[in-house]
Structure formats: structure tokens, C-alpha cells
Design an enzyme around this catalytic site. Structure first.
Site, mmCIF file in Angstrom:
data_model
loop_
_atom_site.group_PDB
_atom_site.id
_atom_site.type_symbol
_atom_site.label_atom_id
_atom_site.label_comp_id
_atom_site.label_asym_id
_atom_site.label_seq_id
_atom_site.Cartn_x
_atom_site.Cartn_y
_atom_site.Cartn_z
ATOM 1 N N HIS A 25 14.800 -29.774 -14.623
ATOM 2 C CA HIS A 25 15.410 -29.909 -16.073
ATOM 3 C C HIS A 25 14.809 -29.060 -17.227
ATOM 4 O O HIS A 25 15.703 -28.658 -18.171
ATOM 5 C CB HIS A 25 14.949 -31.486 -16.643
ATOM 6 C CG HIS A 25 16.065 -31.890 -17.467
ATOM 7 N ND1 HIS A 25 16.492 -33.158 -17.379
ATOM 8 C CD2 HIS A 25 16.812 -31.408 -18.477
ATOM 9 C CE1 HIS A 25 17.173 -33.629 -18.608
ATOM 10 N NE2 HIS A 25 17.450 -32.376 -19.103
ATOM 11 N N TYR A 40 18.013 -39.291 -18.020
ATOM 12 C CA TYR A 40 19.040 -39.998 -18.895
ATOM 13 C C TYR A 40 18.846 -41.746 -18.604
ATOM 14 O O TYR A 40 19.443 -42.610 -19.426
ATOM 15 C CB TYR A 40 20.435 -39.614 -18.911
ATOM 16 C CG TYR A 40 20.498 -38.083 -18.984
ATOM 17 C CD1 TYR A 40 19.557 -37.541 -19.882
ATOM 18 C CD2 TYR A 40 21.782 -37.418 -18.406
ATOM 19 C CE1 TYR A 40 19.727 -36.198 -19.848
ATOM 20 C CE2 TYR A 40 21.724 -36.113 -18.691
ATOM 21 C CZ TYR A 40 20.928 -35.367 -19.379
ATOM 22 O OH TYR A 40 20.874 -34.065 -19.519
HETATM 23 N N1 LIG Z 1 19.802 -29.551 -19.521
HETATM 24 C C1 LIG Z 1 19.559 -30.103 -20.769
HETATM 25 O O1 LIG Z 1 18.475 -29.991 -21.096
HETATM 26 C C2 LIG Z 1 20.549 -30.825 -21.569
HETATM 27 C C3 LIG Z 1 20.266 -31.188 -22.842
HETATM 28 C C4 LIG Z 1 21.310 -31.885 -23.691
HETATM 29 C C5 LIG Z 1 22.470 -32.040 -23.098
HETATM 30 N N2 LIG Z 1 22.717 -31.962 -21.591
HETATM 31 C C6 LIG Z 1 24.122 -31.959 -21.153
HETATM 32 O O2 LIG Z 1 25.036 -31.526 -22.012
HETATM 33 C C7 LIG Z 1 26.036 -32.876 -22.071
HETATM 34 C C8 LIG Z 1 26.655 -32.744 -23.521
HETATM 35 O O3 LIG Z 1 25.689 -32.258 -24.454
HETATM 36 P P1 LIG Z 1 25.303 -33.430 -25.882
HETATM 37 O O4 LIG Z 1 25.788 -34.676 -25.436
HETATM 38 O O5 LIG Z 1 23.973 -33.115 -26.179
HETATM 39 O O6 LIG Z 1 26.387 -32.874 -26.788
HETATM 40 P P2 LIG Z 1 28.015 -32.586 -27.076
HETATM 41 O O7 LIG Z 1 28.643 -32.670 -25.881
HETATM 42 O O8 LIG Z 1 27.953 -31.319 -28.044
HETATM 43 O O9 LIG Z 1 28.142 -33.723 -28.337
HETATM 44 C C9 LIG Z 1 28.099 -35.009 -28.092
HETATM 45 C C10 LIG Z 1 28.570 -35.660 -29.240
HETATM 46 O O10 LIG Z 1 29.549 -35.177 -29.984
HETATM 47 C C11 LIG Z 1 30.401 -36.668 -30.215
HETATM 48 N N3 LIG Z 1 31.874 -35.979 -29.814
HETATM 49 C C12 LIG Z 1 32.241 -35.721 -28.390
HETATM 50 N N4 LIG Z 1 33.543 -35.238 -28.528
HETATM 51 C C13 LIG Z 1 33.756 -35.415 -29.861
HETATM 52 C C14 LIG Z 1 35.222 -34.964 -30.397
HETATM 53 N N5 LIG Z 1 36.252 -34.611 -29.611
HETATM 54 N N6 LIG Z 1 35.196 -34.861 -31.702
HETATM 55 C C15 LIG Z 1 34.269 -35.546 -32.603
HETATM 56 N N7 LIG Z 1 32.937 -35.688 -31.914
HETATM 57 C C16 LIG Z 1 32.934 -35.644 -30.464
HETATM 58 C C17 LIG Z 1 29.834 -37.605 -29.343
HETATM 59 O O11 LIG Z 1 30.086 -38.616 -30.070
HETATM 60 P P3 LIG Z 1 30.809 -39.993 -29.452
HETATM 61 O O12 LIG Z 1 30.098 -40.474 -28.050
HETATM 62 O O13 LIG Z 1 30.666 -41.220 -30.567
HETATM 63 O O14 LIG Z 1 32.276 -39.627 -29.149
HETATM 64 C C18 LIG Z 1 28.403 -37.268 -29.311
HETATM 65 O O15 LIG Z 1 27.721 -37.553 -30.516
HETATM 66 C C19 LIG Z 1 24.834 -34.061 -22.188
HETATM 67 O O16 LIG Z 1 25.708 -35.378 -21.973
HETATM 68 C C20 LIG Z 1 23.947 -33.713 -20.925
HETATM 69 O O17 LIG Z 1 24.877 -33.976 -19.655
HETATM 70 C C21 LIG Z 1 21.832 -31.168 -21.014
#
Ligand SMILES: NC(=O)c1ccc[n+]([C@@H]2O[C@H](COP(=O)([O-])OP(=O)(O)OC[C@H]3O[C@@H](n4cnc5c(N)ncnc54)[C@H](OP(=O)(O)O)[C@@H]3O)[C@@H](O)[C@H]2O)c1
Length: 265
Positions: free
Chosen positions: A92, A34
Site C-alpha cells: 500500500h 479500509y
Molecule cells: N493507494 C492509496 O493509497 C489510495 C489512496 C486513496 C484512495 N485509493 C483508492 O482510490 C479510490 C478512489 O479514491 P477516493 O475515494 O480517495 O476519491 P475519489 O474517488 O476521487 O472521490 C470520492 C469522493 O467524491 C465523491 N463523489 C464520487 N463521485 C461523485 C460524483 N459523480 N459527483 C460528485 N461527487 C462525487 C464521493 O462522495 P459520495 O460517496 O458521497 O458520493 C467521495 O466523497 C478509493 O476508494 C481507493 O480504492 C487508494
């Protein structure tokens, strides 16, 4: 219940993490990939919390699976975070088409970090059942955690069930499918009935199923909303209705762990 920092720009990370901690989050899910670990460390310090009050995760970047590279990368992570330990360190991605398919020596290198106390616990991410079986056959340590894609369109229940059987906690990434599930009629109906936001319903569904989640948002209002998910009711029928939204492989949003071979520059 944690906070994810994927796609938080490095220059905003300290302020975002500080805000998350002020809201009440005590678990930060980060990764070398990240590119914002210095900001994560700075945000924790600026929040004025003791290091021991925050559960901090990092993940080994894809380019560093060879043992010596992993050791160097882990040193760099601790330096960037400004801490002498992480609570959880993950591989990862398994990258089975790279490194001659060898993620076992990567895992035994993480065992060193656990043994010397610089990683309080170690785990994996994006491991399929057959990857976990290989680790079980070849090594002595069971991963504490498998962090995998999970949301109502992709419930990933077979891998989750393997985790339950083998005492591996499931962490669900992209818990709201980056917002894509929030307009789903079933989600909207349940949210209306409970008088809450659709994201809150979906996050509560994960917790009721026993998974760890860490939604990402850069907007304080959403960060707060995503954290306040315990003061409403969701019935067993509603949980089942959300689980029934599963589309199997068609619902997967991210890459497939068996073929993903991305190496950062
Ligand atoms: N291990 C892996 O391979 C892997 C892969 C992907 C993710 N991850 C981890 O999982 C975490 C979360 O996953 P993610 O970031 O992919 O997706 P997520 O948490 O499912 O969604 C994040 C997105 O949704 C929006 N959002 C968040 N809360 C919201 C709400 N209450 N209402 C409407 N929209 C909302 C955010 O926009 P805004 O920021 O504009 O609010 C952002 O665009 C990551 O940050 C990371 O730590 C791990």
C-alpha cells in the site's frame, strides 16, 4: 474502470459493492486498511457473479511489512474476502522511514504469493521513481501496477512516465480529488460542451491518458454516472486543458510517499 471502497463503512460495504456490480463495474479496489474486506467478499457473492468475473484488488496494510506479518495478513485477507485468490495484491505504501527502509523483503514476500497463485498479479502503491528503481535493482519481478495519486490538480506525470517506460500500469487514486476538481471552471466548461457531469469529464480524461481508475461513491446515482463515461466525445485540446490544471506538489491532496509513516492501531 473500477470501483474503490475506501471510506465505505464496513456495515454498508456488501450492499455498496453489490450495487456497483449490478451497475456493471467488474473491478473492485480494496485494501486491508479500509477495514471492509468481509463486506467486499459478501457483496460479490450476493451479486451472484462467478469469482472469475470480478477483478479484485487488495493491499498490504502498513503494519505488516515484515515477511511473516505479510504472510499472515495475506491469509487473513483471503479469509475475509472468502476467496482463494486476489487478482492483484499491492504494497500500500513504501514507508521508507520505517522498517529500516526495507520494502524489498516485503516485495519478495509478495513474489511468494504470486508464485503460489494466490495473487494473480502483484504491484505497489505510492511508489516514487526511486522506490521503483530500488525494486528493479534488488529483485527479479517488475510490479504490474503502481497505484498513485492522480487527478487534474496533481497529474503526477513523472512517475506515470516511468511506468510507461518500464511496463508498469498506472492506477490513479482519488481520480476526482474527492470532488475538489469538480467546480473548476475548465472542467465545468468541458462538461457543459459535452452535456455531461463534471465527474464524467475528469474520469474520461484519466482513461484517455491510459490510466486505470476506480472512483468511490456511496450514492447509486453517482456510481452509475461515474461508470457511464464512454458515450460522449472529449477532444485532444480538452484533454490538454485538463492536464494543464496541474499544480505540481501544491496539488497533492494525500501524504507524500517519501515521508508517510502512518501505522494503524
Ligand atoms: N493507494 C492509496 O493509497 C489510495 C489512496 C486513496 C484512495 N485509493 C483508492 O482510490 C479510490 C478512489 O479514491 P477516493 O475515494 O480517495 O476519491 P475519489 O474517488 O476521487 O472521490 C470520492 C469522493 O467524491 C465523491 N463523489 C464520487 N463521485 C461523485 C460524483 N459523480 N459527483 C460528485 N461527487 C462525487 C464521493 O462522495 P459520495 O460517496 O458521497 O458520493 C467521495 O466523497 C478509493 O476508494 C481507493 O480504492 C487508494
Amino acid at each position: 474502470m473500477g470501483f474503490g471502497v475506501y471510506q465505505v463503512p464496513p456495515e454498508e460495504t456488501a450492499a455498496t459493492v453489490r450495487t456497483a456490480l449490478e451497475i456493471g463495474y467488474r473491478h473492485i479496489d480494496g485494501a486491508q486498511m479500509y477495514g471492509n474486506e468481509a463486506g467486499v467478499g459478501q457483496g460479490i457473492r450476493e451479486a451472484g457473479l462467478d469469482r472469475g468475473q470480478v477483478f479484485l484488488t487488495s493491499k498490504l496494510n502498513n503494519g505488516f511489512h515484515r515477511p511473516d506479518d505479510a504472510r499472515r495478513a495475506f491469509d487473513t485477507t483471503l479469509a475475509e474476502l472468502g476467496t482463494d485468490y486476489v487478482d492483484l495484491f499491492l504494497i500500500h505504501w513504501p514507508l521508507p522511514t520505517l522498517y529500516d527502509g526495507d520494502f524489498v523483503s516485503t516485495w519478495t514476500t509478495l513474489e511468494e504469493f504470486k508464485a503460489d497463485g494466490r495473487a494473480r498479479s502483484i504491484g505497489v502503491s505510492n511508489f516514487q521513481i526511486h522506490h521503483l528503481q530500488e525494486l528493479a535493482r534488488e529483485t527479479a519481478t517488475t510490479p504490474a501496477v503502481n497505484q498513485i495519486e492522480v487527478h487534474p490538480y496533481f497529474t503526477n506525470d513523472e512517475v506515470r512516465a516511468y511506468g510507461v517506460e518500464h511496463d508498469i500500469a498506472t492506477e490513479g487514486w482519488s481520480p476526482i480529488a474527492r470532488g475538489r476538481v469538480l467546480g473548476e471552471p475548465t472542467v465545468l466548461r468541458i462538461a457543459r460542451a459535452a452535456g455531461v457531469h463534471p465527474a464524467q469529464v475528469v474520469l474520461r480524461w484519466h482513461i484517455e491518458r491510459g490510466d486505470v481508475v476506480f472512483p468511490k461513491s456511496s450514492q447509486p446515482q453517482r456510481m452509475r454516472e461515474n461508470f457511464e463515461i464512454f458515450d460522449f466525445e472529449i477532444t485532444d485540446e480538452e484533454i490538454e486543458a485538463l492536464t494543464a490544471l496541474d499544480r505540481g506538489e501544491a496539488g497533492r491532496q494525500g501524504p507524500h510517499p517519501d515521508s508517510f509513516d502512518y501505522l494503524p492501531d
